[in-house]
Design an enzyme around this catalytic site. Structure first.
Site, PDB file in Angstrom:
ATOM      1  N   VAL A 244      27.828  89.775 165.578  1.00  0.00           N
ATOM      2  CA  VAL A 244      28.706  89.562 166.733  1.00  0.00           C
ATOM      3  C   VAL A 244      29.134  88.099 166.794  1.00  0.00           C
ATOM      4  O   VAL A 244      29.558  87.609 167.840  1.00  0.00           O
ATOM      5  CB  VAL A 244      28.006  89.975 168.052  1.00  0.00           C
ATOM      6  CG1 VAL A 244      27.868  91.479 168.140  1.00  0.00           C
ATOM      7  CG2 VAL A 244      26.644  89.292 168.194  1.00  0.00           C
ATOM      8  N   ARG A 246      30.865  85.614 163.724  1.00  0.00           N
ATOM      9  CA  ARG A 246      32.140  85.504 163.010  1.00  0.00           C
ATOM     10  C   ARG A 246      32.032  86.269 161.700  1.00  0.00           C
ATOM     11  O   ARG A 246      31.007  86.224 161.017  1.00  0.00           O
ATOM     12  CB  ARG A 246      32.502  84.041 162.733  1.00  0.00           C
ATOM     13  CG  ARG A 246      33.035  83.300 163.953  1.00  0.00           C
ATOM     14  CD  ARG A 246      34.413  83.816 164.332  1.00  0.00           C
ATOM     15  NE  ARG A 246      35.012  83.104 165.446  1.00  0.00           N
ATOM     16  CZ  ARG A 246      34.986  83.529 166.708  1.00  0.00           C
ATOM     17  NH1 ARG A 246      34.337  84.634 167.024  1.00  0.00           N
ATOM     18  NH2 ARG A 246      35.587  82.840 167.666  1.00  0.00           N
ATOM     19  N   ASP A 270      31.084  93.750 164.701  1.00  0.00           N
ATOM     20  CA  ASP A 270      32.114  93.553 165.717  1.00  0.00           C
ATOM     21  C   ASP A 270      33.173  92.562 165.254  1.00  0.00           C
ATOM     22  O   ASP A 270      34.228  92.453 165.868  1.00  0.00           O
ATOM     23  CB  ASP A 270      31.467  93.055 167.014  1.00  0.00           C
ATOM     24  CG  ASP A 270      32.471  92.936 168.146  1.00  0.00           C
ATOM     25  OD1 ASP A 270      33.149  93.941 168.438  1.00  0.00           O
ATOM     26  OD2 ASP A 270      32.575  91.845 168.743  1.00  0.00           O
ATOM     27  N   GLU A 275      40.884  90.439 160.177  1.00  0.00           N
ATOM     28  CA  GLU A 275      41.050  91.335 161.321  1.00  0.00           C
ATOM     29  C   GLU A 275      42.527  91.572 161.597  1.00  0.00           C
ATOM     30  O   GLU A 275      43.319  90.634 161.508  1.00  0.00           O
ATOM     31  CB  GLU A 275      40.367  90.727 162.559  1.00  0.00           C
ATOM     32  CG  GLU A 275      38.860  90.571 162.370  1.00  0.00           C
ATOM     33  CD  GLU A 275      38.159  89.999 163.599  1.00  0.00           C
ATOM     34  OE1 GLU A 275      38.845  89.701 164.609  1.00  0.00           O
ATOM     35  OE2 GLU A 275      36.917  89.848 163.564  1.00  0.00           O
ATOM     36  N   HIS A 294      36.157  93.493 167.561  1.00  0.00           N
ATOM     37  CA  HIS A 294      35.980  92.134 168.106  1.00  0.00           C
ATOM     38  C   HIS A 294      36.027  92.170 169.636  1.00  0.00           C
ATOM     39  O   HIS A 294      36.813  91.460 170.268  1.00  0.00           O
ATOM     40  CB  HIS A 294      37.049  91.200 167.559  1.00  0.00           C
ATOM     41  CG  HIS A 294      36.641  89.756 167.571  1.00  0.00           C
ATOM     42  ND1 HIS A 294      37.004  88.870 166.587  1.00  0.00           N
ATOM     43  CD2 HIS A 294      35.894  89.032 168.447  1.00  0.00           C
ATOM     44  CE1 HIS A 294      36.511  87.667 166.854  1.00  0.00           C
ATOM     45  NE2 HIS A 294      35.831  87.746 167.987  1.00  0.00           N
ATOM     46  N   SER A 296      32.845  92.459 171.648  1.00  0.00           N
ATOM     47  CA  SER A 296      31.511  92.355 172.245  1.00  0.00           C
ATOM     48  C   SER A 296      31.481  91.389 173.424  1.00  0.00           C
ATOM     49  O   SER A 296      30.659  91.530 174.333  1.00  0.00           O
ATOM     50  CB  SER A 296      30.486  91.929 171.193  1.00  0.00           C
ATOM     51  OG  SER A 296      30.764  90.635 170.684  1.00  0.00           O
ATOM     52  N   ALA A 297      32.366  90.402 173.441  1.00  0.00           N
ATOM     53  CA  ALA A 297      32.369  89.407 174.516  1.00  0.00           C
ATOM     54  C   ALA A 297      33.253  89.798 175.688  1.00  0.00           C
ATOM     55  O   ALA A 297      33.184  89.169 176.752  1.00  0.00           O
ATOM     56  CB  ALA A 297      32.851  88.062 173.976  1.00  0.00           C
TER      57      ALA A 297
END
Length: 340
Positions: A244, A246, A270, A275, A294, A296-297
């Site tokens: 999670v 980079r 993630d 990407e 991408h 998770s945050a």
């Protein structure tokens, strides 16, 4: 909020000390975020390809998100630029050489994403431990197949990255009885949460004892490709890898080999080196891999929180106080809140 930034082309000549340039890449920031900004300054909302039109006059950039390639291509024109704030915790997209060597301050949105990423990671740990992927597949096949699953309590977790996100992941896992070890740039004794924090040079030794490895370290010159073929070989047979942080920290080809060989039991990813992940990538179809885009945050409300961090820094800037979350441009790591 429709007219905030609407007349940007005509208004660019009016840039002054009360103006901030909000650089977006993709969708506009939510209207409530623009409203928060409008209470403090004149937010001039532009896209990355328009940056060259204003960067010569801009003193402050609020970069949303951080990956704006046009900033580097227009850097020679940024004669008045003094400070860049990102709406993210990661700043690797901004760390090009000219910016690193400049006097421009960089700050990030540290403090916004720690709990969200920790909760997301805990969910992944539980999914693997309780074999929920198999449960979903059996349900889809209408198969009643009783089986036992493992306990998360008592498992061993290695967190790669000892910043605020890594520490929150470790603390949350500890509350469920997980034995947590953490790796950082430097070894430290007497850590209040984890006792000993191991140095990155000890990574391979630490990997061998972990049931789960969570990668949360930022992407820097020292972490690119950190989880390579040798690191994956050093992992405990049957372990799981969760990234999670980079994408480029993990050698994805080496990870795929580790999964195909059965050395690793699974992975949750993630973030990826490129990407979005290519539609024909093998990760999509593997039953032992969880792919997420991408996210998770990105707990609900993160944009407003990130904007509030910038507004607090803007107030500090005007008072001449130290800014929150100042980034060490040499290492690519953010400093502690309030650090100078």
């Amino acid at each position: 909020m429709e007219d905030v930034g609407k007349n940007i082309i005509d208004d660019r000549a009016g840039l002054n000390e009360q103006s901030i340039v909000v650089v977006r890449d993709g969708e506009d920031p939510p209207e409530d975020c623009l409203a928060i900004l409008a209470n403090e300054a004149r937010p001039l909302l532009i896209s990355g390809h328009e940056l060259g039109d204003v960067i010569g006059e801009a003193e402050i950039l609020f970069v949303w998100p951080f990956a704006v390639p046009s900033l580097q291509s227009n850097w020679a024109r940024a004669k008045r630029l003094k400070w860049i704030q990102t709406a993210t915790a990661g700043v690797d997209g901004l760390m090009f050489q000219e910016l690193r060597e400049s006097e421009v301050l960089v700050t990030n949105a540290r403090g916004v994403f720690e709990s969200a990423i920790a909760e997301y990671t805990l969910g992944l740990l539980l999914m693997f431990t309780k074999d929920l992927l198999t449960t979903v597949r059996l349900q889809q096949a209408c198969l009643w197949r009783h089986r036992e699953t493992a306990r998360l309590g008592g498992a061993r977790l290695l967190v790669v990255g000892a910043g605020p996100i890594g520490r929150e992941v470790g603390r949350l896992a500890q509350r469920l009885g997980v034995d947590v070890e953490i790796v950082a740039r430097r070894r430290r004794e007497g850590d209040p949460d984890f006792g000993t924090v191991r140095a990155i040079e000890e990574l391979h030794d630490a990997l061998g004892g972990a049931d789960f490895v969570v990668v949360v370290t930022p992407l820097t010159e020292g972490t690119r490709g950190l989880i390579d073929r040798d690191a994956i070989r050093a992992m405990k047979p049957g372990a799981y890898l969760i990234n999670v942080g980079r994408g480029a920290v993990v050698d994805e080809d080496a990870l795929l080999v580790g999964l195909q060989s059965g050395h690793l039991a699974g992975a949750a990813l993630d973030v990826f080196e490129h990407e979005p992940l290519a539609v024909d990538h093998p990760f999509w179809s593997r039953p032992d891999v969880i792919v997420s885009p991408h996210m998770s945050a990105d707990a609900t409300g993160w944009q407003r929180l990130a904007t509030s961090v910038f507004v607090e820094n803007l107030r500090r800037w005007r008072r001449g106080d130290a800014l929150l979350n100042r980034v060490d441009k040499r290492s690519g790591y953010g400093g502690a809140s309030g650090a100078d």
